[in-house]
Design an enzyme around this catalytic site. Structure first.
Site, PDB file in Angstrom:
ATOM      1  N   ASP A   1       6.654  -0.815   6.416  1.00  0.00           N
ATOM      2  CA  ASP A   1       5.203  -0.863   6.192  1.00  0.00           C
ATOM      3  C   ASP A   1       4.742   0.412   5.490  1.00  0.00           C
ATOM      4  O   ASP A   1       4.421   1.391   6.134  1.00  0.00           O
ATOM      5  CB  ASP A   1       4.489  -1.029   7.532  1.00  0.00           C
ATOM      6  CG  ASP A   1       2.986  -1.141   7.397  1.00  0.00           C
ATOM      7  OD1 ASP A   1       2.520  -1.628   6.353  1.00  0.00           O
ATOM      8  OD2 ASP A   1       2.274  -0.736   8.331  1.00  0.00           O
TER       9      ASP A   1
ATOM     10  N   GLU B   1      -4.675   1.552   3.152  1.00  0.00           N
ATOM     11  CA  GLU B   1      -4.786   0.379   4.011  1.00  0.00           C
ATOM     12  C   GLU B   1      -4.801   0.792   5.480  1.00  0.00           C
ATOM     13  O   GLU B   1      -5.460   0.189   6.309  1.00  0.00           O
ATOM     14  CB  GLU B   1      -3.629  -0.580   3.744  1.00  0.00           C
ATOM     15  CG  GLU B   1      -3.747  -1.929   4.420  1.00  0.00           C
ATOM     16  CD  GLU B   1      -2.941  -2.024   5.705  1.00  0.00           C
ATOM     17  OE1 GLU B   1      -2.913  -3.103   6.305  1.00  0.00           O
ATOM     18  OE2 GLU B   1      -2.354  -1.012   6.123  1.00  0.00           O
ATOM     19  N   GLU B   2      -4.078   1.861   5.795  1.00  0.00           N
ATOM     20  CA  GLU B   2      -3.946   2.291   7.188  1.00  0.00           C
ATOM     21  C   GLU B   2      -5.145   3.087   7.673  1.00  0.00           C
ATOM     22  O   GLU B   2      -5.477   3.070   8.862  1.00  0.00           O
ATOM     23  CB  GLU B   2      -2.682   3.150   7.361  1.00  0.00           C
ATOM     24  CG  GLU B   2      -1.389   2.482   6.917  1.00  0.00           C
ATOM     25  CD  GLU B   2      -0.945   1.363   7.841  1.00  0.00           C
ATOM     26  OE1 GLU B   2      -1.690   1.032   8.787  1.00  0.00           O
ATOM     27  OE2 GLU B   2       0.140   0.801   7.614  1.00  0.00           O
TER      28      GLU B   2
ATOM     29  N   HIS C   1       0.823  -1.219   0.000  1.00  0.00           N
ATOM     30  CA  HIS C   1       0.000   0.000   0.000  1.00  0.00           C
ATOM     31  C   HIS C   1       0.847   1.255   0.000  1.00  0.00           C
ATOM     32  O   HIS C   1       1.987   1.274   0.493  1.00  0.00           O
ATOM     33  CB  HIS C   1      -0.990  -0.004   1.181  1.00  0.00           C
ATOM     34  CG  HIS C   1      -0.368  -0.245   2.518  1.00  0.00           C
ATOM     35  ND1 HIS C   1       0.085   0.782   3.329  1.00  0.00           N
ATOM     36  CD2 HIS C   1      -0.133  -1.392   3.199  1.00  0.00           C
ATOM     37  CE1 HIS C   1       0.566   0.268   4.457  1.00  0.00           C
ATOM     38  NE2 HIS C   1       0.456  -1.049   4.397  1.00  0.00           N
TER      39      HIS C   1
ATOM     40  N   ASP D   1       0.009   4.251   1.379  1.00  0.00           N
ATOM     41  CA  ASP D   1      -0.131   5.148   2.536  1.00  0.00           C
ATOM     42  C   ASP D   1       0.699   4.614   3.703  1.00  0.00           C
ATOM     43  O   ASP D   1       1.083   3.448   3.735  1.00  0.00           O
ATOM     44  CB  ASP D   1      -1.596   5.317   2.938  1.00  0.00           C
ATOM     45  CG  ASP D   1      -2.264   4.006   3.347  1.00  0.00           C
ATOM     46  OD1 ASP D   1      -1.801   2.927   2.907  1.00  0.00           O
ATOM     47  OD2 ASP D   1      -3.247   4.050   4.106  1.00  0.00           O
TER      48      ASP D   1
ATOM     49  N   HIS E   1       5.198   0.275  12.479  1.00  0.00           N
ATOM     50  CA  HIS E   1       4.488   1.416  13.080  1.00  0.00           C
ATOM     51  C   HIS E   1       5.288   2.061  14.202  1.00  0.00           C
ATOM     52  O   HIS E   1       4.732   2.821  14.998  1.00  0.00           O
ATOM     53  CB  HIS E   1       3.107   1.004  13.614  1.00  0.00           C
ATOM     54  CG  HIS E   1       2.122   0.652  12.557  1.00  0.00           C
ATOM     55  ND1 HIS E   1       0.780   0.501  12.791  1.00  0.00           N
ATOM     56  CD2 HIS E   1       2.276   0.419  11.228  1.00  0.00           C
ATOM     57  CE1 HIS E   1       0.156   0.189  11.675  1.00  0.00           C
ATOM     58  NE2 HIS E   1       1.049   0.128  10.711  1.00  0.00           N
TER      59      HIS E   1
END
Length: 390
Positions: A76, A110-111, A44, A46, A364
């Site tokens: 990520d 996605e986030e 993804h 984002d 994250h």
């Protein structure tokens, strides 16, 4: 861009937007078969927010430190975006003749759970991914350079406990919401673990833990220390291995709370004067509703289902073998963390596998990074995955 069909190359590129400035990209390297496909999905575009004050390097710039690629999104999931892009550049330059069409789907969102229908869920709803049912797909958005064969479902809950405010020197005239909350959560957890114990499939899929229900936050009325607390809330989450139905679990927990409300007099109390139902003084003109404690359960709005990948699928064999061929070993694992959107794809009939090449230790996190070595291996593993399915 130099490799697109518009510029004389083999790659078919489609950009699809469901929100301004949030574009999905589908890239296809056509094969000779009219129906066979291999899909690489999930990377993804984002990222999660980052506070520069907590970082030792700029979060939104790429910093190279030896083998480390540092910055927000390296693990990520922009590192995966770069690796998958490199794979398609290699395909376009080398032009191997393949039976299946190989397709990558870079998703816009996605986030951000608050903006639904923008990413892969929008593509599925619009039938833009139906062609990928011609073969296995691999969701490239986990970590630690191994096949991930299972994830957990997740749901959040909040239990509000209403008691009655009174002076702590006269505790028999109040209802202590804090004491009831502790007893109620204990009772709910005890029943949860009795009804949803570990199952043998969790061992087969190498889950580190079974399904769990636990409190993670506590909030209460900011009364004085000499007052009985009139209300509080306990919040937490439930992580469910994919061998249990989340709807069944929610119904069960709602039943636990209903039983507690119906049987307040049976809940253990703390000390000789602690009560969850106060005796009526006989004055019917008074509102005596506050003389009985009350438990209220509320579910969070964001809920995810778990996934158990098909271990008999040609896609699983191809992915596991690809890791073995490139890295020398393959140790499939499962996590009771959750990946949004993945279960939706599996439920929609896609043959889904999962892997990732970032580091779970920096997922994250502040000072996020991945390694160049892992991302080089990502290109090799994905290339072998395609070759094994060719």
């Amino acid at each position: 861009r130099p490799h697109t069909v518009e510029n004389g190359g083999p790659l078919v590129v489609e950009r699809i937007h469901y929100a301004e400035g949030r574009g999905n990209v589908i890239v296809k390297y056509p094969g000779t078969s009219e129906t066979a496909t291999v899909g690489i999905v999930g990377s993804h575009l984002d990222v999660v927010p980052a506070n520069p004050e907590n970082w030792s390097f700029p979060p939104f710039e790429l910093t190279i430190d030896g083998d480390k690629l540092c910055g927000r999104g390296t693990t990520d999931c922009l590192g995966h975006v770069a690796a998958v892009t490199e794979l398609f550049v290699q395909l376009a330059e080398k032009k191997p003749v393949l039976n299946p069409t190989v397709a990558a789907v870079f998703i816009a969102s996605e986030e951000a759970s608050s903006q639904e229908g923008v990413g892969v869920e929008g593509l599925v709803a619009a039938s833009k991914l139906e062609f990928l049912k011609g073969g296995p797909i691999v969701w490239v958005d986990s970590a630690d350079s191994e096949p991930c064969i299972g994830t957990a479902g997740a749901m959040t809950w909040k239990l509000r406990v209403d008691g009655k405010l009174f002076h702590s020197g006269l505790p028999h005239k109040g209802i202590n919401s804090l004491e009831l909350a502790m007893e109620a959560v204990t009772a709910i957890q005890r029943r949860f673990y009795a009804d949803f114990p570990a199952v043998k499939e969790e061992e087969e899929y190498s889950f580190a833990t079974p399904s769990t229900m636990k409190p993670t936050q506590w909030d209460c009325h900011k009364n004085g220390l000499n007052q009985i607390c009139p209300y509080c809330t306990v919040s937490g989450d439930i992580r469910v291995t994919p061998f249990y139905d989340t709807a069944v679990i929610k119904k069960a927990v709602e039943g636990y709370v209903a039983d507690l409300n119906a049987g307040l007099e049976d809940i253990p109390t703390r000390g000789p004067v602690s009560k969850f139902i106060l005796e009526s003084d006989g004055d019917e003109s008074k509102d005596n509703s506050r003389d009985r404690a009350k438990l209220t359960l509320e579910w969070g709005t964001h809920e995810m289902s778990g996934v158990a990948c098909d271990l008999t699928s040609p896609g699983f064999s191809a992915l596991k073998n690809a890791f073995q061929e490139v890295r020398g070993t393959a140790t499939p694992f499962s996590i009771t963390g959750s990946l949004p959107l993945v279960a939706d794809l599996k439920a929609a009939g896609f043959d889904l596998q999962i892997c990732g090449f970032g580091l779970s230790s920096t997922y994250h996190a502040d000072n996020e990074y991945c390694t160049l070595t892992d991302m080089k291996n990502a290109v090799k593993v994905l290339a072998r995955f395609v070759a094994n399915l060719n």
